[in-house]
Design a protein around this motif. Sequence first.
Motif, PDB file in Angstrom:
ATOM      1  N   PHE D  23       0.903  -1.150   0.000  1.00  0.00           N
ATOM      2  CA  PHE D  23       0.000   0.000   0.000  1.00  0.00           C
ATOM      3  C   PHE D  23       0.932   1.186   0.000  1.00  0.00           C
ATOM      4  CE2 PHE D  23      -3.301   2.905   1.599  1.00  0.00           C
ATOM      5  CZ  PHE D  23      -4.424   2.411   0.963  1.00  0.00           C
ATOM      6  N   PRO D  31      -3.170   3.752  -8.314  1.00  0.00           N
ATOM      7  CA  PRO D  31      -3.627   3.643  -6.927  1.00  0.00           C
ATOM      8  C   PRO D  31      -2.559   3.089  -5.987  1.00  0.00           C
ATOM      9  CG  PRO D  31      -4.661   1.941  -8.273  1.00  0.00           C
ATOM     10  CD  PRO D  31      -3.875   2.816  -9.210  1.00  0.00           C
ATOM     11  N   LEU D  32      -2.720   3.426  -4.718  1.00  0.00           N
ATOM     12  CA  LEU D  32      -1.830   2.924  -3.672  1.00  0.00           C
ATOM     13  C   LEU D  32      -1.817   1.392  -3.644  1.00  0.00           C
ATOM     14  CD1 LEU D  32      -2.991   5.481  -0.950  1.00  0.00           C
ATOM     15  CD2 LEU D  32      -0.737   5.451  -2.055  1.00  0.00           C
ATOM     16  N   PRO D  61      -2.324  -7.262   2.201  1.00  0.00           N
ATOM     17  CA  PRO D  61      -2.449  -6.013   1.425  1.00  0.00           C
ATOM     18  C   PRO D  61      -1.322  -5.011   1.649  1.00  0.00           C
ATOM     19  CG  PRO D  61      -4.420  -6.443   2.760  1.00  0.00           C
ATOM     20  CD  PRO D  61      -3.350  -7.383   3.219  1.00  0.00           C
ATOM     21  N   VAL D  62      -0.619  -5.131   2.764  1.00  0.00           N
ATOM     22  CA  VAL D  62       0.425  -4.157   3.073  1.00  0.00           C
ATOM     23  C   VAL D  62       1.753  -4.898   3.203  1.00  0.00           C
ATOM     24  CG1 VAL D  62       1.267  -2.519   4.804  1.00  0.00           C
ATOM     25  CG2 VAL D  62      -1.162  -2.583   4.228  1.00  0.00           C
ATOM     26  N   THR D  74       1.465   6.073   1.793  1.00  0.00           N
ATOM     27  CA  THR D  74       2.210   4.825   1.941  1.00  0.00           C
ATOM     28  C   THR D  74       2.069   4.273   3.353  1.00  0.00           C
ATOM     29  OG1 THR D  74       3.844   5.538   0.318  1.00  0.00           O
ATOM     30  CG2 THR D  74       4.516   3.787   1.846  1.00  0.00           C
ATOM     31  N   VAL D  75       1.697   3.001   3.429  1.00  0.00           N
ATOM     32  CA  VAL D  75       1.621   2.305   4.714  1.00  0.00           C
ATOM     33  C   VAL D  75       2.623   1.156   4.642  1.00  0.00           C
ATOM     34  CG1 VAL D  75       0.157   0.930   6.247  1.00  0.00           C
ATOM     35  CG2 VAL D  75      -0.785   2.929   5.064  1.00  0.00           C
ATOM     36  N   THR D  76       3.424   1.001   5.669  1.00  0.00           N
ATOM     37  CA  THR D  76       4.425  -0.064   5.627  1.00  0.00           C
ATOM     38  C   THR D  76       4.385  -0.904   6.889  1.00  0.00           C
ATOM     39  OG1 THR D  76       6.763  -0.581   5.263  1.00  0.00           O
ATOM     40  CG2 THR D  76       6.295   1.306   6.669  1.00  0.00           C
ATOM     41  N   LEU D  77       4.752  -2.146   6.732  1.00  0.00           N
ATOM     42  CA  LEU D  77       5.069  -2.988   7.882  1.00  0.00           C
ATOM     43  C   LEU D  77       6.575  -3.027   8.036  1.00  0.00           C
ATOM     44  CD1 LEU D  77       2.665  -6.062   7.380  1.00  0.00           C
ATOM     45  CD2 LEU D  77       2.269  -3.984   8.707  1.00  0.00           C
ATOM     46  N   HIS D 171      -5.463   6.832 -13.600  1.00  0.00           N
ATOM     47  CA  HIS D 171      -5.720   8.199 -14.068  1.00  0.00           C
ATOM     48  C   HIS D 171      -4.793   8.451 -15.251  1.00  0.00           C
ATOM     49  CE1 HIS D 171      -7.981   9.454 -10.373  1.00  0.00           C
ATOM     50  NE2 HIS D 171      -7.258   8.466  -9.863  1.00  0.00           N
TER      51      HIS D 171
ATOM     52  N   MET F   1      -7.489   5.348  -4.790  1.00  0.00           N
ATOM     53  CA  MET F   1      -6.821   6.523  -4.223  1.00  0.00           C
ATOM     54  C   MET F   1      -5.328   6.495  -4.549  1.00  0.00           C
ATOM     55  SD  MET F   1      -7.036   8.088  -0.357  1.00  0.00           S
ATOM     56  CE  MET F   1      -6.329   6.671   0.459  1.00  0.00           C
ATOM     57  N   VAL F  56     -10.669   5.524   3.020  1.00  0.00           N
ATOM     58  CA  VAL F  56     -10.512   4.110   3.362  1.00  0.00           C
ATOM     59  C   VAL F  56      -9.035   3.742   3.353  1.00  0.00           C
ATOM     60  CG1 VAL F  56     -11.178   1.752   2.762  1.00  0.00           C
ATOM     61  CG2 VAL F  56     -12.720   3.670   2.242  1.00  0.00           C
ATOM     62  N   GLY F  57      -8.563   3.159   4.425  1.00  0.00           N
ATOM     63  CA  GLY F  57      -7.192   2.662   4.483  1.00  0.00           C
ATOM     64  C   GLY F  57      -7.126   1.214   4.047  1.00  0.00           C
ATOM     65  N   PRO F  58      -5.950   0.634   4.063  1.00  0.00           N
ATOM     66  CA  PRO F  58      -5.799  -0.755   3.640  1.00  0.00           C
ATOM     67  C   PRO F  58      -6.494  -1.712   4.610  1.00  0.00           C
ATOM     68  CG  PRO F  58      -3.745   0.069   4.566  1.00  0.00           C
ATOM     69  CD  PRO F  58      -4.662   1.240   4.475  1.00  0.00           C
ATOM     70  N   SER F  59      -7.005  -2.796   4.087  1.00  0.00           N
ATOM     71  CA  SER F  59      -7.707  -3.788   4.901  1.00  0.00           C
ATOM     72  C   SER F  59      -6.735  -4.643   5.710  1.00  0.00           C
ATOM     73  CB  SER F  59      -8.523  -4.710   3.997  1.00  0.00           C
ATOM     74  OG  SER F  59      -9.578  -4.000   3.394  1.00  0.00           O
ATOM     75  N   TYR F  89       0.247   0.064  10.739  1.00  0.00           N
ATOM     76  CA  TYR F  89      -0.643   0.833   9.856  1.00  0.00           C
ATOM     77  C   TYR F  89      -0.800   2.251  10.435  1.00  0.00           C
ATOM     78  CZ  TYR F  89      -2.816  -3.131   7.147  1.00  0.00           C
ATOM     79  OH  TYR F  89      -3.085  -4.194   6.309  1.00  0.00           O
ATOM     80  N   LEU F  93       0.305   6.013   8.939  1.00  0.00           N
ATOM     81  CA  LEU F  93      -0.669   7.077   8.669  1.00  0.00           C
ATOM     82  C   LEU F  93      -0.335   8.328   9.476  1.00  0.00           C
ATOM     83  CD1 LEU F  93      -3.802   4.753   8.712  1.00  0.00           C
ATOM     84  CD2 LEU F  93      -2.766   5.809   6.680  1.00  0.00           C
TER      85      LEU F  93
END
Lengths: 245, 245, 245, 245, 245, 245
Positions: D23, D31-32, D61-62, D74-77, D171, F1, F56-59, F89, F93
């Motif tokens: 993500f 998209p992310l 997903p991440v 951006t979301v990271t683990l 886009h 997004m 909406v964030g990642p699931s 997560y 954010l």
Amino acid sequence: MTTLEAGRAASAGTVVIIPAGAFEQHGPGMPLATDLIRAEHVVEQVTARLGGRAVVGPSIPVGVSPHHLAFAGTVTLSTSTFAAVVREYVDSLHRHGWRKVLVVTGHGGNNATLTAVGQDLLTSHPDLQFAWTPVTPLARAVMPADLSEVHGHSGEAETAQMLHIAPELVHRDRLEKGTTSLDELDPVARLSRRDGHPSLPIRYDRLSANGVLGDPTVATPELGQSIVDTVVAGIAGFVADWLAA
Amino acid sequence: MTTLEAGRAASAGTVVIIPAGAFEQHGPGMPLATDLIRAEHVVEQVTARLGGRAVVGPSIPVGVSPHHLAFAGTVTLSTSTFAAVVREYVDSLHRHGWRKVLVVTGHGGNNATLTAVGQDLLTSHPDLQFAWTPVTPLARAVMPADLSEVHGHSGEAETAQMLHIAPELVHRDRLEKGTTSLDELDPVARLSRRDGHPSLPIRYDRLSANGVLGDPTVATPELGQSIVDTVVAGIAGFVADWLAA
Amino acid sequence: MTTLEAGRAASAGTVVIIPAGAFEQHGPGMPLATDLIRAEHVVEQVTARLGGRAVVGPSIPVGVSPHHLAFAGTVTLSTSTFAAVVREYVDSLHRHGWRKVLVVTGHGGNNATLTAVGQDLLTSHPDLQFAWTPVTPLARAVMPADLSEVHGHSGEAETAQMLHIAPELVHRDRLEKGTTSLDELDPVARLSRRDGHPSLPIRYDRLSANGVLGDPTVATPELGQSIVDTVVAGIAGFVADWLAA
Amino acid sequence: MTTLEAGRAASAGTVVIIPAGAFEQHGPGMPLATDLIRAEHVVEQVTARLGGRAVVGPSIPVGVSPHHLAFAGTVTLSTSTFAAVVREYVDSLHRHGWRKVLVVTGHGGNNATLTAVGQDLLTSHPDLQFAWTPVTPLARAVMPADLSEVHGHSGEAETAQMLHIAPELVHRDRLEKGTTSLDELDPVARLSRRDGHPSLPIRYDRLSANGVLGDPTVATPELGQSIVDTVVAGIAGFVADWLAA
Amino acid sequence: MTTLEAGRAASAGTVVIIPAGAFEQHGPGMPLATDLIRAEHVVEQVTARLGGRAVVGPSIPVGVSPHHLAFAGTVTLSTSTFAAVVREYVDSLHRHGWRKVLVVTGHGGNNATLTAVGQDLLTSHPDLQFAWTPVTPLARAVMPADLSEVHGHSGEAETAQMLHIAPELVHRDRLEKGTTSLDELDPVARLSRRDGHPSLPIRYDRLSANGVLGDPTVATPELGQSIVDTVVAGIAGFVADWLAA
Amino acid sequence: MTTLEAGRAASAGTVVIIPAGAFEQHGPGMPLATDLIRAEHVVEQVTARLGGRAVVGPSIPVGVSPHHLAFAGTVTLSTSTFAAVVREYVDSLHRHGWRKVLVVTGHGGNNATLTAVGQDLLTSHPDLQFAWTPVTPLARAVMPADLSEVHGHSGEAETAQMLHIAPELVHRDRLEKGTTSLDELDPVARLSRRDGHPSLPIRYDRLSANGVLGDPTVATPELGQSIVDTVVAGIAGFVADWLAA
């Protein structure tokens, strides 16, 4: 102590003293909580003697006791969990402004982890001073000369302290000799009990059938009082010097 | 040693000996790796003396040295990472069949974590015997009587060992006295260096401007040899007893 | 290197180079420490060539080798412990002022974890540049065209390097072919050794009875020298570019 | 899929395929979730082609994306948490009887951790086979010869895949060139993008102002279809071979 | 309790009951240890009532209290350390043969972590039954109808319990109203105290200037006794049913 | 997004809403992903209703489901890994500027860990507000009065939601009653399903042969719509109040 007194004590630069014990077998005659009871008693006496310059923090009732797990009732933390508990107590106190914390442990199995925590705190909390101390070893000066060759856990000194502090919790009729001489031990156990290094830790069920090292039947409350008084004086003296330093 | 020799050694019930060091300041004259060099030398000598009854495992070059971080070049592991490294070495050796592992640490900062690892192994690997030993403390019998009041890190004994083992790595011209008496210390540092408990660990930059405790300029290779010989004899004797037990 | 040189090197903006190895089976003829020996040799050569612009950090003698555990003597760290060791080495060096650290790993099993550590450092140490490199893959240009179809661990290239660097540690009489062609493998093992993705990691005892991939008997010290020279030139060139960037 | 189908699939010795994404920023036009969308699409196609010999597991997903954190959304683990997630998915599937698990990752930042997890599983789950694969690298054969010198993240190939799979999420009017040649980069970034080793990971905000490497404006859905078809054929072929092995 | 009684209790299939507290602000009038004191009292009463069918385990004096850290003296564990402590207590008891463990927590901040520990134990200790309970919520039936709109921490019910259990530790002269109505709160705090979900946890310094929710000045020891009796009856009834199940 | 919209949303002070599910048995008629599907649907509806004030964030597709592991296909995270995922997560954010994050969980097994994460965030991210909510419990007002005595997992309410949201994924012909009355349960299971405390968590294979609690055969899409609408209104109302606070 309420939050009001805590706020005042933190601002006043007091020392927080945390009693740490163990919940482990202490032979047929003494309670599982023996080490905590002794630590808490010593901490109360030390604090009383310091008259407002030290306050008592929350206890740690369970310590590092894997060597006693063969005896029923023993509860142990892993060294990493015990370390985390100490570190988080200290970190919370540090947030309130305390900069001197002392742990008094009634259980020698906690010593190594307390030392390790102290090392890590040098990096994570450089403005904090962390000290720790065992109980019985501070009383060497008053220890009888004729202790049995093998002695220690639930033996003369620990039993004496309990007879002084909490005699109602000691089953005097059940006190019985444990291992008292090296030649009762198998060769590995004997090696483990030698003085000096290398260190070879082993489980207590290999050291003693009843979990006792030494002879608790000769313990007296008078010896217990003498030990406790010496320990209390030693710790209180240290804290006074520390505060003055 | 190849995998063939390893297989034979594991079947033969040998002891594995692991040298552990530190990578930390040793004053202006000695290398960062001093503690590993001494530990590896001792382990080689011990193993040679035991003639096939012990084998050398992989070294641990970096130990627990947060108290030296103010001095350039010091590399430290946290106590939990150092513990994990030891535990995983031991676990691997255990898989191959070894049941006796000894760690020889040239660095006292590792002692507490080695003790803690030994405690946890009692539960996780009940059929394994884990021992550990420091180096210099085994040589008390041959230590000079006139050591400076404050001595230890990079002082008389460590320097002597290095002059014996690896003189080419010692900058003799740079050796210089460090802190040698308690009255050079501030009150907190003095309290920290008292004998006995409570323990109050502090950083070495508070103990010594050049990182040295004691006087390395009086060290001689002869003392070094005497220390090393005593240590080697002590450890080799222990291992022989252990194997015979 | 003493703390004095370390202090100067950190101020001078040098690169620290850390050799990482493995302690794992290398067939009947080569030592368990083969990968560390090669990495340390390369690092020394690279550092010598860079003349003061790089310094050698402490080694990591044990790496990630679970795939070799069926062969006696192999010692492995978990990926998380290996990562912690690297991270804490880097963090210590960062505290002293270094901003460029390079790990040279003689063992391909460390590659993934080194990459992962590099990712985490982007967040935890944003002002640090962390690089890593394997050894043998840098020498593709000089690798013989007639390598056996299956080759790699303890095969032609690694053996050649050892014959060049440390011939006294190679049991030449024991060198023997390992798996050299895909049709010696069972179908799963064959799938695992295909080029490209998907990746299917398996244990080495399924790939080779003696732990060897390729034919070490054809290795020569001349090939070894050629490989080492190429690798050293490649890494030294990178470091020079990096420092100039 | 309900628990009934899961039970049958586990008994039937199927492969579980887990799509892993990221993500993270994909430039101004994509998209992310781009990497997850591509991975899930590929997994669905592969599974369809294998007709009951493979089932789809839960997505991840991440992923590991610290290098993109400078770009909003951006979301990271951390690598250790991503590893724990993969390991626990695999462990759960293993409890139900599956012995072959394949992760398809649309994000290259996950590759190293997937490799590391595969290594640890060799020890913890010796009877399980764990494979993983990236997406785009499987399509080298159909990649245009005239890709820009610098290309990759959100560039020609990824954009083409999205135009084929989910054109409604692209886009197109916002697609714009990112970094396309090495000489647009600063020296450190250039070093980081060289082919081969040493590896020098850096953050993407240093590689590209808009987060894009390559030129997405030339991407076509036809190229996307060609890439996807090649990847699907490659993975499905692998799985078929694996099941037959 | 000595190890002898512990051995008999474990063999007899008893329940171990562990009191858990908190060390956190309880307003100007009540001690930091309020929650532990209440939990220990309830556990003693429950055990007494069960006459040998239950035994008391070691206490957990510090819980999860980050929301109170703005008030001096509060000590908190992280949720992961609190979980580790509970898990290791339970694991030790399980080794001795106990299969039913109940934690009685005087502090609501521990509830979530106790639930999480219970979930993990389903997998790690499938033959163990782990239960937990709060204190005050069991007494709904006897709670006065006219409680203030906002009430809870250090309010009517907790104060009443302390007046009954340990009146000597309550500074009655310092008891004072805290927040008693929603309109004293800022909008976020009000949202946080609404009934039902979503849950929005906030720190207590945002909920109350003196750390109190409700009006402790109206608390009576009679209410306290009524609450305690109801709670004790509820828990003892549960344990009796559990043992009979 | 894309990252562009993310940047704008973060600056605009929006709420990020994260759907969390489970991958676990839902009886013979409903998919393993039921809880994620419901959470994602609710989150989309809530976000639509809030018109740009929430994104909406990642699931999180896999949650805490150890109690369902006896049923094929269930995948679970440990509570500590689930906590790490949520925390990372949120931390990502937070780096982009968001200060309000809401997790909507379709699976009740996640509730405790979400609460625990919220507690730890009070200390680690004091300027962030973290909220979470379950789904079905928000719809109490519209729940039928005649639900079976035992109901819940895969029962009337969950099935109704799925018939409304994703009827194509429900095998209506396979829907069948699960456990519907307490007297179908063994005494321990009955104790576990009592209202109120103590809590006694047990595995679902002890609660129901087919994994269902309640009677899904009476579920209707109309009830499902009513539940979903109520839940969506409740959450959207909360978020609107939160943003206005």
